[in-house]
Motif scaffolding. Structure first.
Motif, PDB file in Angstrom:
ATOM      1  N   ASP A  91       0.856  -1.178   0.000  1.00  0.00           N
ATOM      2  CA  ASP A  91       0.000   0.000   0.000  1.00  0.00           C
ATOM      3  C   ASP A  91       0.898   1.236   0.000  1.00  0.00           C
ATOM      4  O   ASP A  91       1.970   1.237   0.606  1.00  0.00           O
ATOM      5  CB  ASP A  91      -0.885   0.038   1.253  1.00  0.00           C
ATOM      6  N   SER A 142     -19.156  -6.849  -1.576  1.00  0.00           N
ATOM      7  CA  SER A 142     -17.732  -6.489  -1.594  1.00  0.00           C
ATOM      8  C   SER A 142     -17.541  -4.972  -1.622  1.00  0.00           C
ATOM      9  O   SER A 142     -16.637  -4.453  -0.969  1.00  0.00           O
ATOM     10  CB  SER A 142     -17.012  -7.154  -2.767  1.00  0.00           C
ATOM     11  N   TRP A 145     -18.059  -3.799   1.881  1.00  0.00           N
ATOM     12  CA  TRP A 145     -16.902  -4.119   2.725  1.00  0.00           C
ATOM     13  C   TRP A 145     -15.795  -3.092   2.513  1.00  0.00           C
ATOM     14  O   TRP A 145     -15.221  -2.575   3.473  1.00  0.00           O
ATOM     15  CB  TRP A 145     -16.387  -5.535   2.415  1.00  0.00           C
ATOM     16  N   VAL A 146     -15.499  -2.776   1.240  1.00  0.00           N
ATOM     17  CA  VAL A 146     -14.433  -1.821   0.927  1.00  0.00           C
ATOM     18  C   VAL A 146     -14.782  -0.440   1.473  1.00  0.00           C
ATOM     19  O   VAL A 146     -13.934   0.234   2.062  1.00  0.00           O
ATOM     20  CB  VAL A 146     -14.166  -1.772  -0.597  1.00  0.00           C
ATOM     21  N   ASN A 148     -16.773   0.288   3.982  1.00  0.00           N
ATOM     22  CA  ASN A 148     -16.685   0.251   5.446  1.00  0.00           C
ATOM     23  C   ASN A 148     -15.237   0.266   5.915  1.00  0.00           C
ATOM     24  O   ASN A 148     -14.918   0.881   6.933  1.00  0.00           O
ATOM     25  CB  ASN A 148     -17.421  -0.966   6.003  1.00  0.00           C
ATOM     26  N   TYR A 149     -14.359  -0.387   5.186  1.00  0.00           N
ATOM     27  CA  TYR A 149     -12.931  -0.353   5.509  1.00  0.00           C
ATOM     28  C   TYR A 149     -12.425   1.092   5.425  1.00  0.00           C
ATOM     29  O   TYR A 149     -11.740   1.571   6.329  1.00  0.00           O
ATOM     30  CB  TYR A 149     -12.154  -1.251   4.549  1.00  0.00           C
ATOM     31  N   GLY A 150     -12.768   1.779   4.349  1.00  0.00           N
ATOM     32  CA  GLY A 150     -12.366   3.174   4.189  1.00  0.00           C
ATOM     33  C   GLY A 150     -12.895   4.053   5.304  1.00  0.00           C
ATOM     34  O   GLY A 150     -12.174   4.898   5.839  1.00  0.00           O
ATOM     35  N   ARG A 151     -14.154   3.868   5.652  1.00  0.00           N
ATOM     36  CA  ARG A 151     -14.740   4.650   6.754  1.00  0.00           C
ATOM     37  C   ARG A 151     -14.007   4.375   8.056  1.00  0.00           C
ATOM     38  O   ARG A 151     -13.750   5.293   8.852  1.00  0.00           O
ATOM     39  CB  ARG A 151     -16.221   4.314   6.909  1.00  0.00           C
ATOM     40  N   ALA A 152     -13.657   3.115   8.297  1.00  0.00           N
ATOM     41  CA  ALA A 152     -12.956   2.758   9.538  1.00  0.00           C
ATOM     42  C   ALA A 152     -11.566   3.390   9.586  1.00  0.00           C
ATOM     43  O   ALA A 152     -11.164   3.939  10.628  1.00  0.00           O
ATOM     44  CB  ALA A 152     -12.856   1.237   9.662  1.00  0.00           C
ATOM     45  N   VAL A 153     -10.831   3.331   8.486  1.00  0.00           N
ATOM     46  CA  VAL A 153      -9.486   3.919   8.448  1.00  0.00           C
ATOM     47  C   VAL A 153      -9.570   5.421   8.696  1.00  0.00           C
ATOM     48  O   VAL A 153      -8.808   5.979   9.490  1.00  0.00           O
ATOM     49  CB  VAL A 153      -8.797   3.605   7.099  1.00  0.00           C
TER      50      VAL A 153
END
Length: 182
Positions: A91, A142, A145-146, A148-153
């Motif tokens: 990344d 999917s 999921w992506v 939600n991952y962005g929101r979490a980060v």
């Protein structure tokens, strides 16, 4: 991940012009994956077309130049899946804010605090855009999921900055005192 793979990913979903691909890379959902300029998108599309992984057609527009619309071929879909199957690269995270924070100790505290607040506002706005995008349409599992991952980060970054911004402000140098005679 490279620009070629990014172009295939966008065309996997729907046909698009080079301009539309660039827009999705800058402000759309693909802006979080790979940075792509017009100078890299168009050569990638030309090469993909030479390899018969995409096709194009020209559409006339009233009062504007004709536009070239790209579509992925079955061979392109297969190539895209093969590229995703390969090893992932590291990344890449680049942040002008982190460069600013690294040198906060040479800047006035008021400026550091101002920039932190600006950065927090941008982060909140970006997270809100993700939430609006999720609320405004039906997403695949999917995609959800992506997103939600962005929101979490973004949420973790925002939380860290809020709870540790005082440390960065403290590192900044004090404003020089103005002479009372001035």
């Amino acid at each position: 991940m490279n620009v070629r793979t990014l172009c295939l990913s966008i065309l996997f979903e729907d046909e698009a012009t080079g301009y539309e691909i660039r827009r999705r890379c800058v402000e759309g959902e693909c802006s979080y994956f790979v940075e792509a300029s017009f100078g890299s998108i168009y050569p990638a599309l030309a090469k993909l077309e030479d390899e018969r992984l995409v096709t194009s057609r020209t559409e006339q527009q009233e009062g504007k130049p004709a536009k070239k619309v790209y579509s992925i071929t079955e061979a392109g879909r297969t190539a895209f899946a093969q590229e995703l199957s390969g090893p992932l690269g590291d990344d890449v995270f680049r942040s002008p804010f982190l460069l600013f924070a690294r040198y906060a100790h040479i800047l006035p505290a008021a400026l550091v605090e101002e920039r932190i607040n600006e950065y927090l506002q941008r982060t909140e706005a970006d997270r809100s855009k993700l939430e609006e995008a999720m609320a405004g349409r039906t997403l695949s599992a999917s995609d959800t999921w992506v997103m939600n991952y962005g929101r979490a980060v973004m949420g973790v970054a925002e939380q860290h900055l809020r709870s540790h911004m005082h440390e960065l402000i403290t590192l900044a140098r004090a404003e020089p005192k103005k002479d009372a005679a001035e």
